[in-house]
Design an enzyme around this catalytic site. Sequence first.
Site, PDB file in Angstrom:
ATOM      1  N   GLU A 166      -0.583   2.747   1.352  1.00 29.86           N
ATOM      2  CA  GLU A 166      -1.756   1.981   1.791  1.00 29.86           C
ATOM      3  C   GLU A 166      -2.778   1.899   0.659  1.00 29.86           C
ATOM      4  OE1 GLU A 166      -2.958   3.390   5.654  1.00 29.86           O
ATOM      5  OE2 GLU A 166      -0.935   3.192   6.451  1.00 29.86           O
ATOM      6  N   PRO A 183       8.447  -1.603  -4.628  1.00 26.78           N
ATOM      7  CA  PRO A 183       8.807  -2.473  -5.725  1.00 26.78           C
ATOM      8  C   PRO A 183       7.697  -2.593  -6.782  1.00 26.78           C
ATOM      9  CG  PRO A 183       9.283  -3.524  -3.605  1.00 26.78           C
ATOM     10  CD  PRO A 183       8.469  -2.304  -3.324  1.00 26.78           C
ATOM     11  N   GLU A 369       2.018   7.799  18.748  1.00 22.73           N
ATOM     12  CA  GLU A 369       1.306   8.318  17.571  1.00 22.73           C
ATOM     13  C   GLU A 369       1.603   9.807  17.480  1.00 22.73           C
ATOM     14  OE1 GLU A 369      -0.533   7.140  14.884  1.00 22.73           O
ATOM     15  OE2 GLU A 369      -0.220   9.254  14.441  1.00 22.73           O
ATOM     16  N   GLU A 456       4.963  -0.789   8.562  1.00 20.90           N
ATOM     17  CA  GLU A 456       3.690  -1.026   7.886  1.00 20.90           C
ATOM     18  C   GLU A 456       3.901  -0.799   6.383  1.00 20.90           C
ATOM     19  OE1 GLU A 456       0.734   1.987   8.457  1.00 20.90           O
ATOM     20  OE2 GLU A 456      -0.835   0.499   8.734  1.00 20.90           O
ATOM     21  N   GLU A 462      -5.774  -3.468   9.184  1.00 17.51           N
ATOM     22  CA  GLU A 462      -6.667  -2.431   9.704  1.00 17.51           C
ATOM     23  C   GLU A 462      -7.783  -2.075   8.710  1.00 17.51           C
ATOM     24  OE1 GLU A 462      -4.313   1.056  10.545  1.00 17.51           O
ATOM     25  OE2 GLU A 462      -3.754   1.358   8.462  1.00 17.51           O
TER      26      GLU A 462
HETATM   27 CA    CA Z   1      -1.775   2.746   8.654  1.00 17.32          CA
END
Ligand code: CA
Length: 664
Positions: A166, A183, A369, A456, A462
Amino acid sequence: MNRVLVIACALLTWACTPKTVVNSPDGRITVRFALAEAGVPTYSVEVDGQPFLEPSLMGLLAEDANLDSGFSLKSSRVSAVDETWHQPWGENKEVRDKHQELSLQLRNKAGVGLEVVIRVFDDGFGFRYAYDVPMDTVRIIGERTQFAFASDAESWSIPGDFNSYEHLYRKMPLSELADANTPLTLKFDDGLYASVHEAALVDFPEMVLRHDIGLTFQASLAPLQPQMDEKAIVPGTFQTPWRTVQIAHTAVGLINSSLILNLNEPCAIDDVSWIKPMKYIGVWWGMHLGIENWGGEGHGATTERALEYIDFAAENNIQGVLFEGWNDAWKGSEVIPTFDFTRAAPDYDVEKVAAYAREKGIYLISHNETGGNIRHFEEQLDRSLDWAQSLGIHALKTGYAGDGLWGGAPRHSQIGVNHFQKVIEAAAKREVMVDGHETIKPTGLRRTWPNFMTRECVRGMEYNGWSAGNPPSHTEILPYTRLLGGPVDYTPGVFDIKYESIKGKKQYRTWGLPGTECCVHTTLAKQLANWVILYSPMQMACDLIENYEGHPAFQFFRDFDADCDASEALQGEVGEWIALVRRAGDRFFLGATTDETPRSIEQPLTFLRPGVRYTATVYGDAPDAHWDTNPTAYEITTSTVTSEDTLTLRLAPGGGAAVTFLPE
Ligand code: CA
């Protein structure tokens, strides 16, 4: 020696010397294997007769076995494959696998057998190691594989972080890059494009790249524990994932390559009829905006809200609905989070919601979760999946929020890779499709396990809810980098770009990264285009349904089909712009987007069926649209077109266009 004898000896030597060179079917890419001093395996690569990779080391390092030197070459064989295979979903349901393979059999003085398998395609190459070590268990402490580039290049990558993908992308000369996850995409001065990645990551840690000397990059494996020497524990006979380099003469050529899928094993699921792409909405964005909560006060996933979302989906040609925070929620005081994946929150009647979804023909997407507590999740895995199956739930989103996995293992370690694989296989047994968040990067395993729909592994939408957000060029980098690995659950589709409908209502969010904490940095038309470009067989319209009600531009999502048959990236440059088309049955969907620079794109419609007239509806930026100052200014125009026409698309700064082509 007489002349005849010399020729006979030369022929004999030629016949007995194992082949060490293999070319792509079109002859443009050549991979050479060689044993360097001390019997160390190496390879080098040429493209169009020019050096691409200088001699680069191969092999692994083990704690108490010699896996990297003292080898002699016993034999080799070259073979060719040209076959077409099919997948239940994908950018392209029909895939051609055309390659030449060089398999080299080596053995060293310690009795270690090594097979190096090199496959060369017209769009790149991959190689893997298969070891036969005379030991029950081998403790891997490193990898020797190098990529010694022959010339510098512009590069796009995220850092080589073993715990998260992220991150924002960095554009910089390869020579200045310290480390990168894959990549890793490159553009060379001579116009060649390449991307380094891996395929079929099973029972092994992920590979990142670290800068060695010059232009040489070294494979580096995620450790079993932070700072630990041990990277993997494997049986004596094992094989590694493929190390891959995609090569193309245009930037979009990388996207149109199927190399990663071709280097994965065929489908392991007998009956795939239950695996279906879908569009979905969900109770999700409200939590990131801070106007709803996963549990307690402000709880978003209530029975009432759930029924409302299911109705909206049924009325708008949307097949799935996600409810995050449906179950017994994370208690903030817990150091190690524990959840019960079969116990619903008090105000969420799961049986009623599941029955209502079934009645309306909507997929209920459950959400587990784990907070990274994989031990706790694995203990409940079979029981909770059986329970979900009993309610007719066939889709599951998983999450691993937090700093790492239970026990401190990095998310991308062999421990993580094996956990995610366990979940996929357990889900396949119960006919459950999976959307994994904070999992391992995609390496084409969807070919083998097509119930692993999407994931993700990206800095997604988000971040626009609770940080400085993603810059306008972010989604012009992703198709040329992250998406080369496979589908992404980026969750595009925010219509309330400036969060005007929730002003003064942000009250439940207790976390966030420093920054402006506002807004999506694109125009509205670009949000539509990203539904086409950011491929996911589970494609989300992520905004609150109130922002879609009665909105003319939402017609694009109603018409859009997440189940495409074929795709083609048409034109673009990494980090600048892209135009891409997908076909679903006899309909076509085109997306085009740009970074901060406004552009006018001329797109010949040669992809349309010849002789067919189509109604083309362009959802584009209004002339005065701008990602920052006027993001929601859009216009919808309609015309009749054929494959002989050229469409001009005007993209605003940070803008885009989405087009439907419906046969008349
Ligand atoms: Ca996340």
